[in-house]
Design an enzyme around this catalytic site. Structure first.
Site, short mmCIF file in Angstrom:
data_model
loop_
_atom_site.label_atom_id
_atom_site.label_comp_id
_atom_site.label_asym_id
_atom_site.label_seq_id
_atom_site.Cartn_x
_atom_site.Cartn_y
_atom_site.Cartn_z
N ASP A 16 6.73 -2.84 -3.89
CA ASP A 16 5.36 -3.26 -4.15
C ASP A 16 4.90 -4.28 -3.09
O ASP A 16 3.83 -4.15 -2.51
CB ASP A 16 5.27 -3.87 -5.56
CG ASP A 16 3.90 -4.46 -5.86
OD1 ASP A 16 2.99 -3.70 -6.23
OD2 ASP A 16 3.74 -5.69 -5.71
N LYS A 18 1.96 -4.14 0.09
CA LYS A 18 0.93 -5.16 0.24
C LYS A 18 0.96 -5.81 1.62
O LYS A 18 -0.10 -6.02 2.24
CB LYS A 18 1.09 -6.22 -0.86
CG LYS A 18 0.76 -5.67 -2.25
CD LYS A 18 1.08 -6.66 -3.36
CE LYS A 18 0.70 -6.09 -4.72
NZ LYS A 18 1.04 -7.01 -5.82
#
Length: 400
Positions: A196, A200
């Site tokens: 994750d 980003k």
């Protein structure tokens, strides 16, 4: 009256509707006219919900309605989100999304599609939840050359590391607690293994570099190997362990990584605890700045999405330029980056010094049967070569 559609009525989508309803008056003042949610796209019907009459099951109902000017995508995942979002842009509707998977893979393409249709594609909530980092990079910091971005950009892992640091818990125990509290998914792999955060930091680096950074190219380590023993060593050193997503300018490219780091007390990210996120930015003119806030959750994320809706409403009929070309950026080899390393090994000190030379030992009286030490500054590749010569390395965590 500006009419919008929300695709996906889960945690974020329902939050968007709530933010618009709760702050209707102030939002309308900022836009200069009224705003109304006309459609909600979902597979479910939501019987008894105040919005049930607005639910549709076919995305074409939204794409083909000329009244819809703005669409919020909050379904998650790459497909069918990509198909739906592209259809909306091609139909002349601006889109905002909180979907980091979609943006990381198709961001450059969707920005170009929006440009061709003289509409906009925005994604403020895809990186820092409620933290306005993307808007800052695209507007407030455009006079700067960004030399570094380092962030705690995953609330789940930060909550877990905070509990481990404050209570001395083991990883498995804090993971179970995070799942029970709803901070971690049933399958927590994307969070705890750093995927994750990797998406980003790839998005942020794509924006500051102006071209595509593939998240698959980002070297990624998670927190699943961090133990309570590591926390004991960290406390002895006066440091905390945080999962950082980092991007540093190296010549005409960037060195990008996600990994646990040992931070000193004077580091800006040292005190970022719980589910909060923060992004540290260093510009060549600005110097240092930090953006801090709620990085996840229904309403903080929805707040960032609705901020995009307001911006889109202010620019109907006018495309906002974003520099993110689809050409892939060759990021720097992380093995050529320099740093210091904290190492735990079962080897004796003579063996350690034969391999690593002069080191700084970390004494924890409660522990026996191993040596903890800090290396001199060296390249990652040099560390890897030396580590391969030393038997029974238990752990390595980078210094910052």
């Amino acid at each position: 009256m500006i009419k919008i559609a929300v695709m996906g009525y889960g945690t974020i989508g329902s939050g968007v509707v709530k933010v618009i309803e709760t702050n209707q008056e102030s939002i309308c003042k900022k836009i200069g006219e009224g705003i109304e949610v006309k459609y909600i796209l979902d597979l479910r019907d939501f019987q008894g919900d105040p919005m049930q009459d607005k639910v549709v099951h076919d995305y074409q109902a939204i794409a083909q309605d000329p009244e819809i000017a703005i669409v919020v995508e909050s379904m998650g995942g790459v497909e069918p989100a990509y198909t739906f979002v592209k259809a909306m842009l091609e139909a002349g509707k601006s889109v905002t999304t909180s979907n980091k998977a979609l943006v990381a893979v198709h961001g450059a393409e969707l920005i170009e599609t929006a440009k061709q249709q003289n509409v906009n594609f925005m994604f403020e909530a895809s990186v820092g939840g409620g933290i306005p980092i993307i808007r800052a990079l695209n507007s407030c910091l455009t006079a700067d050359r960004i030399e570094e971005i380092s962030g705690i950009v995953n609330g789940t892992t930060n909550y877990m590391m905070t509990r481990m640091a404050q209570e001395g818990c083991e990883f498995e125990d804090v993971l179970k607690d995070a799942q029970e509290k709803g901070y971690a998914e049933k399958d927590p792999t994307a969070d705890i293994e750093g995927h994750d955060a990797g998406r980003k930091i790839a998005i942020l680096t794509s924006l500051i570099a102006g071209q595509q950074v593939d998240f698959e190219d980002v070297y990624t380590e998670g927190i699943s190997r961090i133990t309570a023993t590591d926390i004991m060593y960290a406390k002895k050193m006066g440091r905390v362990i945080k999962l950082l997503a980092t991007s540093r300018q190296v010549g005409d490219t960037y060195a990008v990584m996600v990994a646990p780091f040992l931070l000193p007390e004077d580091h800006p990210l040292y005190t970022v605890n719980g589910v909060f996120n923060a992004v540290f930015v260093r510009g060549n003119m600005l110097g240092d700045a930090m953006f801090y806030g709620s990085g996840a959750g229904s309403l903080p994320t929805a707040s960032a999405v609705v901020a995009d809706v307001v911006e889109l409403a202010r620019h109907i009929g006018r495309h906002i330029e974003l520099e993110w070309r689809p050409e892939r950026l060759e990021i720097a080899d992380y093995r050529q980056q320099q740093g210091r390393f904290f190492v735990r090994a079962k080897a004796d000190r003579t063996e350690i010094e034969q391999v690593f030379g002069t080191v700084e030992y970390v004494e924890v009286p409660e522990l026996s049967g191993e040596n903890g030490f800090i290396t001199a500054c060296m390249k990652e590749a040099e560390y890897e070569a030396k580590a391969s010569q030393l038997a029974e390395i238990v752990q390595m965590i980078r210094f910052r």
